[in-house]
Design a protein around this motif. Structure first.
Motif, PDB file in Angstrom:
ATOM      1  N   LEU A  42       0.013  14.846  -1.924  1.00 43.24           N
ATOM      2  CA  LEU A  42      -0.745  15.696  -1.009  1.00 43.24           C
ATOM      3  C   LEU A  42      -2.243  15.612  -1.305  1.00 43.24           C
ATOM      4  O   LEU A  42      -3.060  15.544  -0.378  1.00 43.24           O
ATOM      5  CB  LEU A  42      -0.257  17.146  -1.097  1.00 43.24           C
ATOM      6  CG  LEU A  42      -0.942  18.136  -0.161  1.00 43.24           C
ATOM      7  CD1 LEU A  42      -0.745  17.746   1.301  1.00 43.24           C
ATOM      8  CD2 LEU A  42      -0.408  19.547  -0.412  1.00 43.24           C
ATOM      9  N   LEU A  43      -2.619  15.602  -2.575  1.00 43.73           N
ATOM     10  CA  LEU A  43      -4.042  15.449  -2.925  1.00 43.73           C
ATOM     11  C   LEU A  43      -4.578  14.104  -2.425  1.00 43.73           C
ATOM     12  O   LEU A  43      -5.698  14.030  -1.900  1.00 43.73           O
ATOM     13  CB  LEU A  43      -4.247  15.552  -4.442  1.00 43.73           C
ATOM     14  CG  LEU A  43      -4.286  16.946  -5.027  1.00 43.73           C
ATOM     15  CD1 LEU A  43      -4.330  16.872  -6.559  1.00 43.73           C
ATOM     16  CD2 LEU A  43      -5.480  17.721  -4.500  1.00 43.73           C
ATOM     17  N   TRP A  86       0.831  -1.207   0.000  1.00 43.50           N
ATOM     18  CA  TRP A  86       0.000   0.000   0.000  1.00 43.50           C
ATOM     19  C   TRP A  86       0.864   1.256   0.000  1.00 43.50           C
ATOM     20  O   TRP A  86       0.534   2.250  -0.658  1.00 43.50           O
ATOM     21  CB  TRP A  86      -0.964   0.010   1.184  1.00 43.50           C
ATOM     22  CG  TRP A  86      -2.165  -0.856   0.968  1.00 43.50           C
ATOM     23  CD1 TRP A  86      -2.397  -2.094   1.506  1.00 43.50           C
ATOM     24  CD2 TRP A  86      -3.310  -0.566   0.151  1.00 43.50           C
ATOM     25  NE1 TRP A  86      -3.610  -2.573   1.067  1.00 43.50           N
ATOM     26  CE2 TRP A  86      -4.195  -1.666   0.242  1.00 43.50           C
ATOM     27  CE3 TRP A  86      -3.671   0.518  -0.653  1.00 43.50           C
ATOM     28  CZ2 TRP A  86      -5.409  -1.716  -0.437  1.00 43.50           C
ATOM     29  CZ3 TRP A  86      -4.880   0.465  -1.317  1.00 43.50           C
ATOM     30  CH2 TRP A  86      -5.729  -0.640  -1.216  1.00 43.50           C
ATOM     31  N   ILE A  87       1.978   1.224   0.734  1.00 43.61           N
ATOM     32  CA  ILE A  87       2.886   2.380   0.743  1.00 43.61           C
ATOM     33  C   ILE A  87       3.437   2.630  -0.661  1.00 43.61           C
ATOM     34  O   ILE A  87       3.459   3.768  -1.137  1.00 43.61           O
ATOM     35  CB  ILE A  87       4.027   2.178   1.773  1.00 43.61           C
ATOM     36  CG1 ILE A  87       3.462   2.275   3.192  1.00 43.61           C
ATOM     37  CG2 ILE A  87       5.157   3.178   1.549  1.00 43.61           C
ATOM     38  CD1 ILE A  87       4.415   1.794   4.280  1.00 43.61           C
ATOM     39  N   GLU A  88       3.856   1.553  -1.329  1.00 40.65           N
ATOM     40  CA  GLU A  88       4.374   1.694  -2.695  1.00 40.65           C
ATOM     41  C   GLU A  88       3.293   2.206  -3.640  1.00 40.65           C
ATOM     42  O   GLU A  88       3.554   3.061  -4.489  1.00 40.65           O
ATOM     43  CB  GLU A  88       4.940   0.365  -3.204  1.00 40.65           C
ATOM     44  CG  GLU A  88       6.227  -0.046  -2.534  1.00 40.65           C
ATOM     45  CD  GLU A  88       7.335   0.982  -2.696  1.00 40.65           C
ATOM     46  OE1 GLU A  88       7.630   1.372  -3.849  1.00 40.65           O
ATOM     47  OE2 GLU A  88       7.893   1.407  -1.669  1.00 40.65           O
ATOM     48  N   TRP A  89       2.081   1.660  -3.512  1.00 38.22           N
ATOM     49  CA  TRP A  89       0.978   2.094  -4.376  1.00 38.22           C
ATOM     50  C   TRP A  89       0.629   3.564  -4.161  1.00 38.22           C
ATOM     51  O   TRP A  89       0.082   4.214  -5.052  1.00 38.22           O
ATOM     52  CB  TRP A  89      -0.260   1.247  -4.118  1.00 38.22           C
ATOM     53  CG  TRP A  89      -0.234  -0.114  -4.734  1.00 38.22           C
ATOM     54  CD1 TRP A  89       0.604  -0.604  -5.684  1.00 38.22           C
ATOM     55  CD2 TRP A  89      -1.143  -1.175  -4.443  1.00 38.22           C
ATOM     56  NE1 TRP A  89       0.284  -1.902  -6.000  1.00 38.22           N
ATOM     57  CE2 TRP A  89      -0.783  -2.274  -5.246  1.00 38.22           C
ATOM     58  CE3 TRP A  89      -2.218  -1.308  -3.562  1.00 38.22           C
ATOM     59  CZ2 TRP A  89      -1.470  -3.477  -5.214  1.00 38.22           C
ATOM     60  CZ3 TRP A  89      -2.906  -2.517  -3.522  1.00 38.22           C
ATOM     61  CH2 TRP A  89      -2.534  -3.593  -4.344  1.00 38.22           C
ATOM     62  N   SER A  90       0.910   4.082  -2.963  1.00 38.04           N
ATOM     63  CA  SER A  90       0.540   5.463  -2.632  1.00 38.04           C
ATOM     64  C   SER A  90       1.567   6.487  -3.079  1.00 38.04           C
ATOM     65  O   SER A  90       1.378   7.683  -2.851  1.00 38.04           O
ATOM     66  CB  SER A  90       0.308   5.583  -1.116  1.00 38.04           C
ATOM     67  OG  SER A  90      -0.785   4.779  -0.733  1.00 38.04           O
ATOM     68  N   ARG A  92      -7.876  11.990   4.216  1.00 38.29           N
ATOM     69  CA  ARG A  92      -8.275  12.630   5.482  1.00 38.29           C
ATOM     70  C   ARG A  92      -9.742  13.051   5.434  1.00 38.29           C
ATOM     71  O   ARG A  92     -10.474  12.852   6.396  1.00 38.29           O
ATOM     72  CB  ARG A  92      -7.389  13.834   5.789  1.00 38.29           C
ATOM     73  CG  ARG A  92      -6.139  13.436   6.534  1.00 38.29           C
ATOM     74  CD  ARG A  92      -5.380  14.623   7.074  1.00 38.29           C
ATOM     75  NE  ARG A  92      -4.407  15.003   6.065  1.00 38.29           N
ATOM     76  CZ  ARG A  92      -4.120  16.250   5.699  1.00 38.29           C
ATOM     77  NH1 ARG A  92      -4.693  17.267   6.271  1.00 38.29           N
ATOM     78  NH2 ARG A  92      -3.225  16.483   4.766  1.00 38.29           N
ATOM     79  N   ALA A  93     -10.167  13.604   4.316  1.00 37.20           N
ATOM     80  CA  ALA A  93     -11.575  14.011   4.180  1.00 37.20           C
ATOM     81  C   ALA A  93     -12.487  12.786   4.269  1.00 37.20           C
ATOM     82  O   ALA A  93     -13.529  12.820   4.935  1.00 37.20           O
ATOM     83  CB  ALA A  93     -11.791  14.754   2.860  1.00 37.20           C
ATOM     84  N   HIS A 122     -11.051  16.096  -4.004  1.00 39.18           N
ATOM     85  CA  HIS A 122      -9.590  15.895  -3.979  1.00 39.18           C
ATOM     86  C   HIS A 122      -9.179  14.770  -4.926  1.00 39.18           C
ATOM     87  O   HIS A 122      -8.220  14.915  -5.690  1.00 39.18           O
ATOM     88  CB  HIS A 122      -9.114  15.580  -2.562  1.00 39.18           C
ATOM     89  CG  HIS A 122      -9.113  16.757  -1.643  1.00 39.18           C
ATOM     90  ND1 HIS A 122      -8.422  17.919  -1.876  1.00 39.18           N
ATOM     91  CD2 HIS A 122      -9.735  16.947  -0.449  1.00 39.18           C
ATOM     92  CE1 HIS A 122      -8.604  18.767  -0.901  1.00 39.18           C
ATOM     93  NE2 HIS A 122      -9.402  18.206  -0.015  1.00 39.18           N
ATOM     94  N   PHE A 123      -9.901  13.638  -4.869  1.00 38.62           N
ATOM     95  CA  PHE A 123      -9.534  12.505  -5.713  1.00 38.62           C
ATOM     96  C   PHE A 123      -9.784  12.792  -7.189  1.00 38.62           C
ATOM     97  O   PHE A 123      -9.034  12.325  -8.045  1.00 38.62           O
ATOM     98  CB  PHE A 123     -10.265  11.239  -5.272  1.00 38.62           C
ATOM     99  CG  PHE A 123      -9.907  10.777  -3.879  1.00 38.62           C
ATOM    100  CD1 PHE A 123      -8.606  10.859  -3.397  1.00 38.62           C
ATOM    101  CD2 PHE A 123     -10.881  10.245  -3.045  1.00 38.62           C
ATOM    102  CE1 PHE A 123      -8.273  10.428  -2.115  1.00 38.62           C
ATOM    103  CE2 PHE A 123     -10.569   9.806  -1.760  1.00 38.62           C
ATOM    104  CZ  PHE A 123      -9.261   9.898  -1.295  1.00 38.62           C
ATOM    105  N   THR A 124     -10.807  13.570  -7.491  1.00 35.64           N
ATOM    106  CA  THR A 124     -11.059  13.947  -8.884  1.00 35.64           C
ATOM    107  C   THR A 124      -9.930  14.838  -9.404  1.00 35.64           C
ATOM    108  O   THR A 124      -9.446  14.647 -10.527  1.00 35.64           O
ATOM    109  CB  THR A 124     -12.427  14.622  -9.032  1.00 35.64           C
ATOM    110  OG1 THR A 124     -13.442  13.692  -8.641  1.00 35.64           O
ATOM    111  CG2 THR A 124     -12.681  15.077 -10.465  1.00 35.64           C
ATOM    112  N   ALA A 125      -9.503  15.788  -8.584  1.00 32.18           N
ATOM    113  CA  ALA A 125      -8.356  16.617  -8.985  1.00 32.18           C
ATOM    114  C   ALA A 125      -7.124  15.735  -9.199  1.00 32.18           C
ATOM    115  O   ALA A 125      -6.370  15.939 -10.156  1.00 32.18           O
ATOM    116  CB  ALA A 125      -8.080  17.678  -7.916  1.00 32.18           C
TER     117      ALA A 125
END
Length: 177
Positions: A59-60, A46-50, A66-67, A79-82
């Motif tokens: 940051l997005l 998951w860390i690698e995928w992120s 967080r949201a 945020h995810f769309t951006a």
């Protein structure tokens, strides 16, 4: 239809090559790991995928997560769309948006984002698990079972996958009596 296109893609996912040599190594270890080691390896994956390769995109992703954790689902989608608009080749952006869309009950858009995630990262067991949940919600237990089995082939110790396979198998056998 998205479901018809995704199931064959998922069933072939185990044959896909990784995004990096590090991920290939982690996936090889994941298949042979005991449950405790598998949990640690999964976290490393998951860390690698992120990692998008861009501090701004990371940051997005973080802001969206967080949201989502705070229950601000509309803000998370923004945020995810951006993120997917600016980094369309970053699979985790698509997966994150798929997750929040699922939480909002928007199964069609969620499945479209899962399809994009799996096109970019065919071994994304998180996206596959989400797809299996949607299939169950849509009353498609046979297809959900196939997807859970594909997840198990990639990540034998994935949380809840063995239980889902056992439950769906029993349900399907009971419905054929």
């Amino acid at each position: 239809m998205i479901v018809a296109a995704l199931v064959p893609m998922i069933l072939c996912a185990g044959m896909a090559f990784g995004q990096t040599a590090k991920l290939d190594d982690l996936f090889n270890k994941l298949k042979a790991a005991d449950p405790q080691a598998a949990e640690r390896i999964e976290q490393e994956i998951w860390i690698e995928w992120s990692k998008s390769g861009s501090a701004a995109m990371d940051l997005l992703l973080e802001r969206g997560r967080r949201a989502m954790s705070a229950g601000q689902l509309d803000l998370a989608v923004e945020h995810f769309t951006a993120l997917v608009d600016h980094a369309p080749d970053f699979a985790e952006g698509w997966n994150a948006r798929a997750t929040v869309l699922y939480q909002m009950g928007q199964f069609g858009p969620s499945m479209a984002d899962i399809a994009q995630t799996l096109q970019l990262n065919p071994r994304h067991f998180g996206a596959m698990s989400g797809f299996a949940m949607i299939l169950e919600d849509l009353g498609r237990p046979e297809q959900a079972l196939e997807v859970h089995q594909a997840v198990k082939a990639i990540h034998p110790n994935a949380a809840g996958v063995s239980e889902a396979i056992d439950r769906l198998t029993a349900d399907l056998q009971g419905s054929s009596l």
